[in-house]
Motif scaffolding. Sequence first.
Motif, PDB file in Angstrom:
ATOM      1  N   SER A  73     119.123 -31.437 -36.568  1.00  0.00           N
ATOM      2  CA  SER A  73     120.101 -31.692 -35.602  1.00  0.00           C
ATOM      3  C   SER A  73     120.774 -32.857 -35.805  1.00  0.00           C
ATOM      4  O   SER A  73     122.200 -32.868 -35.561  1.00  0.00           O
ATOM      5  CB  SER A  73     119.211 -32.219 -34.352  1.00  0.00           C
ATOM      6  OG  SER A  73     118.356 -33.409 -34.445  1.00  0.00           O
ATOM      7  N   GLY A  92     126.060 -25.595 -26.503  1.00  0.00           N
ATOM      8  CA  GLY A  92     124.793 -26.649 -26.248  1.00  0.00           C
ATOM      9  C   GLY A  92     123.711 -26.487 -25.218  1.00  0.00           C
ATOM     10  O   GLY A  92     122.831 -26.953 -25.607  1.00  0.00           O
ATOM     11  N   SER A  96     119.692 -27.537 -25.599  1.00  0.00           N
ATOM     12  CA  SER A  96     119.245 -28.593 -24.693  1.00  0.00           C
ATOM     13  C   SER A  96     117.876 -27.971 -24.096  1.00  0.00           C
ATOM     14  O   SER A  96     116.912 -28.613 -23.651  1.00  0.00           O
ATOM     15  CB  SER A  96     120.109 -28.904 -23.509  1.00  0.00           C
ATOM     16  OG  SER A  96     120.313 -27.600 -22.783  1.00  0.00           O
ATOM     17  N   GLY A  99     115.205 -28.037 -26.475  1.00  0.00           N
ATOM     18  CA  GLY A  99     114.542 -29.602 -26.489  1.00  0.00           C
ATOM     19  C   GLY A  99     113.328 -29.624 -25.275  1.00  0.00           C
ATOM     20  O   GLY A  99     112.285 -29.935 -25.393  1.00  0.00           O
ATOM     21  N   THR A 100     113.822 -29.002 -24.266  1.00  0.00           N
ATOM     22  CA  THR A 100     112.848 -28.877 -22.991  1.00  0.00           C
ATOM     23  C   THR A 100     111.391 -28.037 -23.515  1.00  0.00           C
ATOM     24  O   THR A 100     110.604 -28.458 -23.128  1.00  0.00           O
ATOM     25  CB  THR A 100     113.427 -28.184 -21.813  1.00  0.00           C
ATOM     26  OG1 THR A 100     114.720 -29.011 -21.519  1.00  0.00           O
ATOM     27  CG2 THR A 100     112.360 -27.969 -20.552  1.00  0.00           C
TER      28      THR A 100
END
Length: 444
Positions: A73, A92, A96, A99-100
Amino acid sequence: MNDFIAARGQMAVSLAFHIIFSCVGMVMPFLMAFSHYKYLKTNNEIYKGLTKAWSKGVAILFATGAVSGTMLSFELGLLFPKFMKHAGPIFGMPFSLEGTAFFIEAIALGFFLYGWDKFNKWFHWFCGFLVGVSGLASGILVVAANAWMNSPSGFDYVNGKYLNIDPIKAMFNEAWFSQSLHMSVAAFCATGFAVAGLHAYFLLKGKNREFHTKAFRIAVIFGIFGAILAPISGDVAAKSVAKRQPIKLAAMEAHFETEKGASFLIGGIPDEKAETVKYGIKIPKLLSFLVDGNPNSEVKGLKDFPKEHWPPVAVTHFAFQIMIFFGTVMMGISVLYLFALFFKKNWLEKHWLLKLFVIATPFGYIALEAGWTVTEVGRQPWIIYGIMKTAEAVTPMPGIQYSFYLFTLIFISLSLIIIFLLRRQIKMVPYLYDATDPLFHSKK
């Protein structure tokens, strides 16, 4: 080494390492959860030992994957800042959400590792299963972001500006399903064969046969599932590529001339200067049939496109051939095993069959790396297909070759650490999880 080659090389090395950790994280927890389920249903202590053994491997590779993923990243922003400046607001969302999924995976893994005899047994099992679900979701979301680079959508590109951005449309672009499907199937195939091969090796050594037999039978189910479905998902992916990126398909097949009833090429050495292929075996009309379902349909050749837009033909073609070869071998072994399972059960104990799985241990990951090479190299010279070239996105900062050397050294070090840790864990398995050992129950 100039900065452009160094930047591309660094991303290539990073992805080549991280993809292995990602695929293990997508699949290994499901093997772990399956073994745990068998323990809960049968109360057989061997399944409990197997679940614990596999969970330790998952933990080691999860930690390493977290490090390599974080590095990746940062690399995107450091090496290709112009790409991230324009693409970040568009694609994006899958990053995101990934990431969750990663955080859910980390929490669930922690619960599972430390929840033995502390949680309700089925909640504990669910935590392990959730590790697999979130790991699979994480992989699919990353692939969706990569698919956007191959099939950019969700915005209007007007006079060099990115307008009317729609993140949902960008995430669910035309390539996301075919790429995610093929990647997920390949992950099951590669991980299943790798784990089956490891336990087949111990069976050949005659160590803790009951433990490794159960482990092998679980792993081989997942490996066969992936190997049998891989040609189907590959066909879906290839048809999608033919529609969206015909130049990539042409490079995959080293197909220079546009023709109807195009032949499928097996092997061969492409000569880009002479625009010919030497030593290849051609199967008449098969490429047209695979692409369009019509053996007489037209398939565009590389000569139909500007030469400056050609990807590296030899690299793309060889990688495609390697992927097909090892995928075909694993499918053949899978068919042979299924034949033995249903019609020749005495073959299941034969050393030659186990040796086939031992030999095939790395085949899935070789095919996986080759497939990603096709995806990434076949898209060049574009970083966003048809819109932004890779050379336009690279950082103007000098000295990237030193970053390349440093990151390569880090990944090599991580690999050596993983090999050391997994080797130690594998050596301990027959002693820690041997239900025939009187000390086993005191080690639980």
